[in-house]
Design an enzyme around this catalytic site. Structure first.
Site, PDB file in Angstrom:
ATOM      1  N   ASP A   7       1.044  -1.283  -0.343  1.00 18.73           N
ATOM      2  CA  ASP A   7       0.239   0.355  -0.190  1.00 18.73           C
ATOM      3  C   ASP A   7       1.374   1.595   0.072  1.00 18.73           C
ATOM      4  O   ASP A   7       1.874   1.045   0.546  1.00 18.73           O
ATOM      5  CB  ASP A   7      -0.871   0.467   1.185  1.00 18.73           C
ATOM      6  CG  ASP A   7      -1.714   0.740   0.754  1.00 18.73           C
ATOM      7  OD1 ASP A   7      -2.710   0.986   0.585  1.00 18.73           O
ATOM      8  OD2 ASP A   7      -1.816   1.903   2.277  1.00 18.73           O
ATOM      9  N   GLU A   9       0.839   5.699   0.966  1.00 19.74           N
ATOM     10  CA  GLU A   9       0.173   7.232   0.809  1.00 19.74           C
ATOM     11  C   GLU A   9       0.833   8.216   0.352  1.00 19.74           C
ATOM     12  O   GLU A   9       2.107   8.114  -0.150  1.00 19.74           O
ATOM     13  CB  GLU A   9       0.283   6.958   2.349  1.00 19.74           C
ATOM     14  CG  GLU A   9      -0.225   6.048   3.548  1.00 19.74           C
ATOM     15  CD  GLU A   9      -1.824   6.007   3.390  1.00 19.74           C
ATOM     16  OE1 GLU A   9      -2.043   6.749   2.642  1.00 19.74           O
ATOM     17  OE2 GLU A   9      -2.093   4.909   3.502  1.00 19.74           O
ATOM     18  N   GLU A  52      -6.038  18.281   2.818  1.00 17.01           N
ATOM     19  CA  GLU A  52      -6.758  16.947   2.385  1.00 17.01           C
ATOM     20  C   GLU A  52      -6.060  16.114   2.331  1.00 17.01           C
ATOM     21  O   GLU A  52      -6.696  14.977   3.019  1.00 17.01           O
ATOM     22  CB  GLU A  52      -8.042  17.107   1.510  1.00 17.01           C
ATOM     23  CG  GLU A  52      -6.857  17.452  -0.088  1.00 17.01           C
ATOM     24  CD  GLU A  52      -6.224  18.642  -0.145  1.00 17.01           C
ATOM     25  OE1 GLU A  52      -5.743  19.822  -1.306  1.00 17.01           O
ATOM     26  OE2 GLU A  52      -6.112  19.750   0.859  1.00 17.01           O
ATOM     27  N   HIS A 150      -5.502   6.182   7.417  1.00 15.31           N
ATOM     28  CA  HIS A 150      -4.499   5.756   6.953  1.00 15.31           C
ATOM     29  C   HIS A 150      -3.036   5.000   6.956  1.00 15.31           C
ATOM     30  O   HIS A 150      -2.288   6.604   7.936  1.00 15.31           O
ATOM     31  CB  HIS A 150      -4.768   6.251   5.548  1.00 15.31           C
ATOM     32  CG  HIS A 150      -6.529   5.832   4.896  1.00 15.31           C
ATOM     33  ND1 HIS A 150      -6.119   5.855   3.695  1.00 15.31           N
ATOM     34  CD2 HIS A 150      -6.694   6.153   5.501  1.00 15.31           C
ATOM     35  CE1 HIS A 150      -7.174   5.406   3.387  1.00 15.31           C
ATOM     36  NE2 HIS A 150      -8.139   5.754   4.920  1.00 15.31           N
ATOM     37  N   ASP A 155      -2.252  -1.077   6.548  1.00 15.53           N
ATOM     38  CA  ASP A 155      -3.536  -0.989   5.178  1.00 15.53           C
ATOM     39  C   ASP A 155      -2.973  -2.314   4.535  1.00 15.53           C
ATOM     40  O   ASP A 155      -3.572  -3.408   4.098  1.00 15.53           O
ATOM     41  CB  ASP A 155      -3.678  -0.060   4.181  1.00 15.53           C
ATOM     42  CG  ASP A 155      -4.047   1.024   5.328  1.00 15.53           C
ATOM     43  OD1 ASP A 155      -4.761   0.731   6.383  1.00 15.53           O
ATOM     44  OD2 ASP A 155      -4.890   2.534   4.704  1.00 15.53           O
TER      45      ASP A 155
END
Length: 231
Positions: A7, A9, A52, A150, A155
């Site tokens: 995963d 980010e 965000e 997250h 994850d």
């Protein structure tokens, strides 16, 4: 069979618009079982972190400012994944960022034929349902209570459990590893079963005493029905 669940980010949604990969987490599976080997790294994106994006993963530009750049950790990452298939949720997103970073630092891109997308698998298995990682973990009873934000490695660990469930659950690997197998080895998942005592087969043949009692009873019958039947 070796597979890597991973995963990422990022700072945003599109690497072609200047967004960068800031974290990657990988979990190694062999025969759909976690081996305990993982890879995890944060990267300095050399840019600001949109509010965000930070709200999703909690990684600030200040936190990442002293972390290595992607090109400094790329060789270690590539060595870890080797030539194994790569599993991700909404994998085209993660592959897009990964290959953009590899291209930027002069490494060959990862071939898309290695991609396994658990989102696509979930949509096939559960059409019309919710397919987010959270929703699928709830569907399969995977504990995600420790997932506040997250995180790439967390994850990936959740996704590794989900992937196994989507592919049929733990029963797909009931046999022991080769070095543990043998004449007395029990299948994984069967070693705690209480043994059942098998009773010997019961004989239903009448004993001589029972036959004698039956003959004596029949002899007492007056004009039994079968005595009027022609031979």
């Amino acid at each position: 069979m070796r597979e890597i669940v991973f995963d990422t980010e990022t700072t945003g949604l599109n690497p072609r618009n200047g967004d960068r990969l800031v974290e990657i987490g990988c979990v190694e599976l062999v025969n759909r079982c976690e081996t305990g080997r993982t890879f995890h790294a944060w990267f300095n994106p050399d840019r600001d972190m949109p509010a965000e994006a930070e709200a999703v993963h909690g990684l600030s530009a200040r936190f990442l400012s002293d972390k290595p750049r992607f090109h400094e950790g790329a060789a270690d990452f590539l060595a870890f994944i080797g030539d194994a298939p790569l599993i991700a949720h909404n994998a085209t997103f993660d592959f897009g960022f990964l290959n953009a970073e590899l291209e930027e630092c002069g490494h060959p891109q990862v071939c898309m034929t290695r991609m396994i997308d658990t989102l696509a698998i979930a949509r096939t298995r559960h059409p019309g349902a919710k397919h987010s990682l959270d929703a699928l973990c709830s569907r399969y009873g995977i504990d995600r209570s420790h997932r506040v934000k997250h995180g790439a490695l967390l994850d990936a660990q959740l996704l590794a459990q989900l992937y196994v469930e989507l592919m049929g659950g733990r029963q797909i690997g009931l046999m022991l590893p080769a070095e543990e197998s043998g004449a007395d080895a029990a299948p994984v998942g069967m070693r705690d079963v209480v043994p059942v005592t098998v009773r010997p087969m019961r004989s239903f043949t009448a004993s001589p005493e029972e036959l004698a009692r039956h003959a004596a009873f029949v002899a007492k019958l007056v004009d039994p029905l079968w005595s009027t039947v022609d031979a």
